[in-house]
Design an enzyme around this catalytic site. Structure first.
Site, PDB file in Angstrom:
ATOM      1  N   ASP A 103      78.284 -18.971  33.242  1.00 46.93           N
ATOM      2  CA  ASP A 103      78.178 -20.282  32.613  1.00 46.93           C
ATOM      3  C   ASP A 103      78.737 -21.327  33.585  1.00 46.93           C
ATOM      4  OD1 ASP A 103      78.589 -22.550  31.059  1.00 46.93           O
ATOM      5  OD2 ASP A 103      79.240 -21.401  29.302  1.00 46.93           O
ATOM      6  N   ILE A 104      77.967 -22.375  33.890  1.00 52.34           N
ATOM      7  CA  ILE A 104      78.475 -23.363  34.864  1.00 52.34           C
ATOM      8  C   ILE A 104      79.679 -24.132  34.327  1.00 52.34           C
ATOM      9  CG2 ILE A 104      76.321 -23.636  36.177  1.00 52.34           C
ATOM     10  CD1 ILE A 104      75.973 -26.380  34.659  1.00 52.34           C
TER      11      ILE A 104
ATOM     12  N   THR B 294      66.185 -36.380  36.232  1.00 57.78           N
ATOM     13  CA  THR B 294      64.925 -36.638  35.535  1.00 57.78           C
ATOM     14  C   THR B 294      64.629 -38.138  35.490  1.00 57.78           C
ATOM     15  OG1 THR B 294      63.979 -36.659  33.303  1.00 57.78           O
ATOM     16  CG2 THR B 294      66.346 -36.440  33.414  1.00 57.78           C
ATOM     17  N   ASP B 295      63.342 -38.465  35.383  1.00 59.67           N
ATOM     18  CA  ASP B 295      62.965 -39.886  35.240  1.00 59.67           C
ATOM     19  C   ASP B 295      63.432 -40.451  33.899  1.00 59.67           C
ATOM     20  OD1 ASP B 295      61.178 -38.580  33.545  1.00 59.67           O
ATOM     21  OD2 ASP B 295      59.378 -39.456  34.417  1.00 59.67           O
ATOM     22  N   GLU B 296      63.838 -39.560  32.976  1.00 55.91           N
ATOM     23  CA  GLU B 296      64.254 -40.048  31.652  1.00 55.91           C
ATOM     24  C   GLU B 296      65.526 -40.889  31.723  1.00 55.91           C
ATOM     25  OE1 GLU B 296      63.709 -37.341  28.373  1.00 55.91           O
ATOM     26  OE2 GLU B 296      62.250 -36.175  29.500  1.00 55.91           O
TER      27      GLU B 296
ATOM     28  N   TYR C 207      69.938 -36.258  25.426  1.00 53.81           N
ATOM     29  CA  TYR C 207      69.579 -35.512  26.642  1.00 53.81           C
ATOM     30  C   TYR C 207      69.600 -36.420  27.860  1.00 53.81           C
ATOM     31  CZ  TYR C 207      66.472 -33.710  30.272  1.00 53.81           C
ATOM     32  OH  TYR C 207      65.941 -33.353  31.485  1.00 53.81           O
TER      33      TYR C 207
ATOM     34  N   LYS D  71      72.081 -36.495  31.234  1.00 56.29           N
ATOM     35  CA  LYS D  71      71.601 -36.369  32.619  1.00 56.29           C
ATOM     36  C   LYS D  71      72.021 -37.586  33.443  1.00 56.29           C
ATOM     37  CE  LYS D  71      69.311 -33.589  34.169  1.00 56.29           C
ATOM     38  NZ  LYS D  71      69.712 -32.300  34.846  1.00 56.29           N
TER      39      LYS D  71
ATOM     40  N   TYR E   4      53.302 -35.604  17.807  1.00 55.70           N
ATOM     41  CA  TYR E   4      54.248 -36.568  17.229  1.00 55.70           C
ATOM     42  C   TYR E   4      53.604 -37.955  17.144  1.00 55.70           C
ATOM     43  CZ  TYR E   4      57.914 -33.150  18.593  1.00 55.70           C
ATOM     44  OH  TYR E   4      58.688 -32.034  18.773  1.00 55.70           O
TER      45      TYR E   4
ATOM     46  N   GLY F 275      63.592 -42.262  18.207  1.00 57.74           N
ATOM     47  CA  GLY F 275      63.851 -42.933  19.497  1.00 57.74           C
ATOM     48  C   GLY F 275      62.843 -42.577  20.575  1.00 57.74           C
TER      49      GLY F 275
HETATM   50  P1  NAD Z   1      65.038 -24.924  31.223  1.00 57.81           P
HETATM   51  O1  NAD Z   1      65.612 -25.295  29.905  1.00 57.81           O
HETATM   52  O2  NAD Z   1      63.734 -24.215  31.282  1.00 57.81           O
HETATM   53  O3  NAD Z   1      66.076 -24.015  32.035  1.00 57.81           O
HETATM   54  C1  NAD Z   1      67.435 -24.292  32.055  1.00 57.81           C
HETATM   55  C2  NAD Z   1      68.127 -23.071  32.619  1.00 57.81           C
HETATM   56  O4  NAD Z   1      69.538 -23.368  32.684  1.00 57.81           O
HETATM   57  C3  NAD Z   1      68.005 -21.826  31.726  1.00 57.81           C
HETATM   58  O5  NAD Z   1      67.720 -20.700  32.513  1.00 57.81           O
HETATM   59  C4  NAD Z   1      69.378 -21.692  31.077  1.00 57.81           C
HETATM   60  O6  NAD Z   1      69.733 -20.342  30.795  1.00 57.81           O
HETATM   61  C5  NAD Z   1      70.264 -22.287  32.154  1.00 57.81           C
HETATM   62  N1  NAD Z   1      71.518 -22.804  31.604  1.00 57.81           N
HETATM   63  C6  NAD Z   1      71.669 -23.618  30.530  1.00 57.81           C
HETATM   64  N2  NAD Z   1      72.975 -23.850  30.291  1.00 57.81           N
HETATM   65  C7  NAD Z   1      73.666 -23.176  31.258  1.00 57.81           C
HETATM   66  C8  NAD Z   1      75.039 -23.038  31.577  1.00 57.81           C
HETATM   67  N3  NAD Z   1      75.980 -23.638  30.842  1.00 57.81           N
HETATM   68  N4  NAD Z   1      75.376 -22.285  32.639  1.00 57.81           N
HETATM   69  C9  NAD Z   1      74.441 -21.671  33.392  1.00 57.81           C
HETATM   70  N5  NAD Z   1      73.127 -21.749  33.133  1.00 57.81           N
HETATM   71  C10 NAD Z   1      72.739 -22.500  32.089  1.00 57.81           C
HETATM   72  O7  NAD Z   1      64.989 -26.294  32.046  1.00 57.81           O
HETATM   73  P2  NAD Z   1      63.938 -26.793  33.138  1.00 57.81           P
HETATM   74  O8  NAD Z   1      62.801 -27.436  32.430  1.00 57.81           O
HETATM   75  O9  NAD Z   1      63.691 -25.708  34.110  1.00 57.81           O
HETATM   76  O10 NAD Z   1      64.775 -27.941  33.821  1.00 57.81           O
HETATM   77  C11 NAD Z   1      65.618 -27.656  34.929  1.00 57.81           C
HETATM   78  C12 NAD Z   1      66.280 -28.941  35.376  1.00 57.81           C
HETATM   79  O11 NAD Z   1      65.286 -29.906  35.735  1.00 57.81           O
HETATM   80  C13 NAD Z   1      67.115 -29.598  34.275  1.00 57.81           C
HETATM   81  O12 NAD Z   1      68.286 -30.093  34.863  1.00 57.81           O
HETATM   82  C14 NAD Z   1      66.237 -30.736  33.775  1.00 57.81           C
HETATM   83  O13 NAD Z   1      67.038 -31.795  33.311  1.00 57.81           O
HETATM   84  C15 NAD Z   1      65.473 -31.115  35.027  1.00 57.81           C
HETATM   85  N6  NAD Z   1      64.142 -31.687  34.811  1.00 57.81           N
HETATM   86  C16 NAD Z   1      63.224 -31.048  34.024  1.00 57.81           C
HETATM   87  C17 NAD Z   1      61.944 -31.585  33.881  1.00 57.81           C
HETATM   88  C18 NAD Z   1      60.897 -30.891  33.053  1.00 57.81           C
HETATM   89  O14 NAD Z   1      59.793 -31.439  32.873  1.00 57.81           O
HETATM   90  N7  NAD Z   1      61.128 -29.683  32.551  1.00 57.81           N
HETATM   91  C19 NAD Z   1      61.599 -32.762  34.550  1.00 57.81           C
HETATM   92  C20 NAD Z   1      62.576 -33.394  35.355  1.00 57.81           C
HETATM   93  C21 NAD Z   1      63.833 -32.840  35.482  1.00 57.81           C
HETATM   94  P1  TYD Z   2      58.439 -32.708  25.844  1.00 53.95           P
HETATM   95  O1  TYD Z   2      57.610 -31.618  26.456  1.00 53.95           O
HETATM   96  O2  TYD Z   2      59.482 -32.362  24.859  1.00 53.95           O
HETATM   97  O3  TYD Z   2      59.055 -33.526  27.081  1.00 53.95           O
HETATM   98  P2  TYD Z   2      59.849 -34.949  27.093  1.00 53.95           P
HETATM   99  O4  TYD Z   2      60.161 -35.362  25.723  1.00 53.95           O
HETATM  100  O5  TYD Z   2      61.074 -34.599  27.861  1.00 53.95           O
HETATM  101  O6  TYD Z   2      58.931 -35.880  27.805  1.00 53.95           O
HETATM  102  O7  TYD Z   2      57.461 -33.745  25.164  1.00 53.95           O
HETATM  103  C1  TYD Z   2      56.426 -34.391  25.914  1.00 53.95           C
HETATM  104  C2  TYD Z   2      55.755 -35.377  24.974  1.00 53.95           C
HETATM  105  O8  TYD Z   2      55.063 -34.649  23.959  1.00 53.95           O
HETATM  106  C3  TYD Z   2      56.716 -36.298  24.254  1.00 53.95           C
HETATM  107  O9  TYD Z   2      56.130 -37.590  24.131  1.00 53.95           O
HETATM  108  C4  TYD Z   2      56.856 -35.666  22.871  1.00 53.95           C
HETATM  109  C5  TYD Z   2      55.509 -35.010  22.646  1.00 53.95           C
HETATM  110  N1  TYD Z   2      55.503 -33.787  21.819  1.00 53.95           N
HETATM  111  C6  TYD Z   2      54.652 -33.679  20.729  1.00 53.95           C
HETATM  112  O10 TYD Z   2      53.870 -34.604  20.425  1.00 53.95           O
HETATM  113  N2  TYD Z   2      54.692 -32.529  19.987  1.00 53.95           N
HETATM  114  C7  TYD Z   2      55.524 -31.499  20.289  1.00 53.95           C
HETATM  115  O11 TYD Z   2      55.536 -30.470  19.532  1.00 53.95           O
HETATM  116  C8  TYD Z   2      56.384 -31.619  21.424  1.00 53.95           C
HETATM  117  C9  TYD Z   2      57.320 -30.502  21.786  1.00 53.95           C
HETATM  118  C10 TYD Z   2      56.334 -32.782  22.164  1.00 53.95           C
END
Ligand code: NAD
Ligand code: TYD
Length: 340
Positions: A59-60, A125-127, A153, A157, A210, A278
């Site tokens: 765990d980090i 993330t861009d969020e 979230y 970040k 949604y 939101g």
């Molecule tokens: P994910 O949820 O698929 O994976 C997260 C991983 O982190 C998992 O393997 C989980 O077990 C591990 N983890 C969670 N809590 C932990 C802890 N306390 N200690 C050690 N490991 C832990 O996420 P993802 O979609 O692969 O995203 C990875 C990173 O990229 C995140 O930081 C996210 O904010 C960022 N990101 C994601 C997206 C996207 O579209 N998915 C876009 C931009 C940035």
């Molecule tokens: P998501 O994959 O959760 O990524 P993020 O919210 O981080 O962009 O959602 C992508 C978009 O899809 C977001 O506008 C919410 C929408 N969404 C739905 O409409 N239905 C769903 O069941 C989910 C999971 C997301």
């Protein structure tokens, strides 16, 4: 070169691990992952057979455990993917997002200071920029766009990003940050839009969109993101932020329709459900800094990437079933059961 990757059993982290094993075979890759609900250890099955790959379940947030790994492995580079990553879960339970995403990042950076590293890279993330209005397609997120978050979230970040910048300025820690748009591709947990819709469509279940489905996301194929991070590690400057994205904006409903059409399923499966609280309207990245300064550019067009992604899930339904059994059913019922 020893590269420590946190969150490497998750979606983007695992794709990054496989890219490193392929592209940097002379490096040692250390994966640290707590294996939360979002991880599937089978994702790393192939990686486990490499001699230059080591996995630690840790765990980090656990300072002692993290220091022990740093003391043993002495990584040169740390790439932090580990996070709680789902907006909807952050609305239900913000606390764990603050703990993992902020405190966990601080623990890692403290270990970097203690043991010395060449680079700490924070995967952001861009969020963190909040959202853009739907009626201003001329606006994009740039690295100097003010941070203005919406969800627990994105706030967690953004907090980690600020902390990383502070560690650079205060302690001189060589930190870089990348802020990427929405990713899609293999190994994404089916709570996120694209794999959730693919899984439901394959199983002839309703596709919960949604609101009116008009929110816009800027989609990037996960491998392009991984190569972008590698470019930041190898060519980026400490203290800098790099936006990664490929100018591929799509309304959610468009994405859902493409998935149905690719799978040959009827649009009658689309079900409009109560909107997310939101809900950010539009994300759109301006990636020109990374393109100019790092020579990075995405190579997978959405029309190809979505086909590859759908095919991957069709070929890995056993992986999907591992993710969607047990707690996932409870999660799905809680989030979608009464959402009409
Ligand atoms: P994910 O949820 O698929 O994976 C997260 C991983 O982190 C998992 O393997 C989980 O077990 C591990 N983890 C969670 N809590 C932990 C802890 N306390 N200690 C050690 N490991 C832990 O996420 P993802 O979609 O692969 O995203 C990875 C990173 O990229 C995140 O930081 C996210 O904010 C960022 N990101 C994601 C997206 C996207 O579209 N998915 C876009 C931009 C940035
Ligand atoms: P998501 O994959 O959760 O990524 P993020 O919210 O981080 O962009 O959602 C992508 C978009 O899809 C977001 O506008 C919410 C929408 N969404 C739905 O409409 N239905 C769903 O069941 C989910 C999971 C997301």
């Amino acid at each position: 070169m020893t590269i420590l990757v946190t969150g490497g059993a998750g979606f983007i982290g695992s794709n990054f691990v496989y890219m490193l094993l392929e592209e940097r075979p002379d490096s040692k890759t250390i994966c640290v992952d707590e294996l939360t609900y979002a991880a599937n250890i089978h994702t790393l099955n192939d990686a486990m057979s490499y001699d230059n790959f080591v996995f630690y379940k840790e765990d980090i947030r656990n300072r002692e455990g993290i220091n022990e790994i740093f003391g043993k492995e002495h990584p040169d580079v740390v790439v932090n993917f580990a996070a709680e990553s789902h907006v909807d879960r952050s609305i239900e339970n913000p606390a764990i997002f603050l703990e993992t995403n902020i405190i966990g990042t601080a623990v890692l950076m403290d270990a970097c200071r203690k043991y010395g590293i060449e680079r700490f890279h924070q995967v952001s993330t861009d969020e963190v920029y909040g959202d853009l209005p739907l009626d201003r397609p001329d606006l994009f997120f740039r690295e100097d766009t003010p941070i203005h978050t919406s969800s627990p979230y994105s706030t967690s970040k953004a907090s980690a990003d600020l902390l990383a910048v502070a560690y650079h300025r205060t302690y001189g820690l060589p930190v870089t940050i990348s802020r990427c748009s929405n990713n899609y591709g293999p190994f994404q947990f089916p709570e996120k839009l694209i794999p959730l819709m693919i899984n439901n469509a394959i199983n002839d279940k309703p596709l919960p969109v949604y609101g009116e489905g008009m929110n816009v996301r800027d989609w990037l194929y996960v491998k392009d993101h991984c190569y972008g991070i590698l470019a930041v590690l190898e060519k980026g400057k400490a203290g800098e932020v790099y936006n990664l994205g490929g100018h591929n904006e799509k309304a959610n409903i468009e994405v859902v329709r493409i998935i149905l059409s690719e799978l040959g399923k009827p649009e009658t499966l689309i079900t409009y459900v109560t909107d997310r609280k939101g809900h950010d309207q539009r994300y759109a990245i301006d990636p020109s800094k990374a393109m100019t300064e790092l020579g990075w550019a995405p190579t997978t067009m959405f029309r190809d990437g979505i086909k590859l992604t759908i095919q991957w899930y069709k070929d890995h339904m056993d992986w999907m079933q591992e993710c969607t059994s047990g707690d996932y059913l409870k999660y799905y019922e809680k989030m979608y059961g009464n959402r009409q």
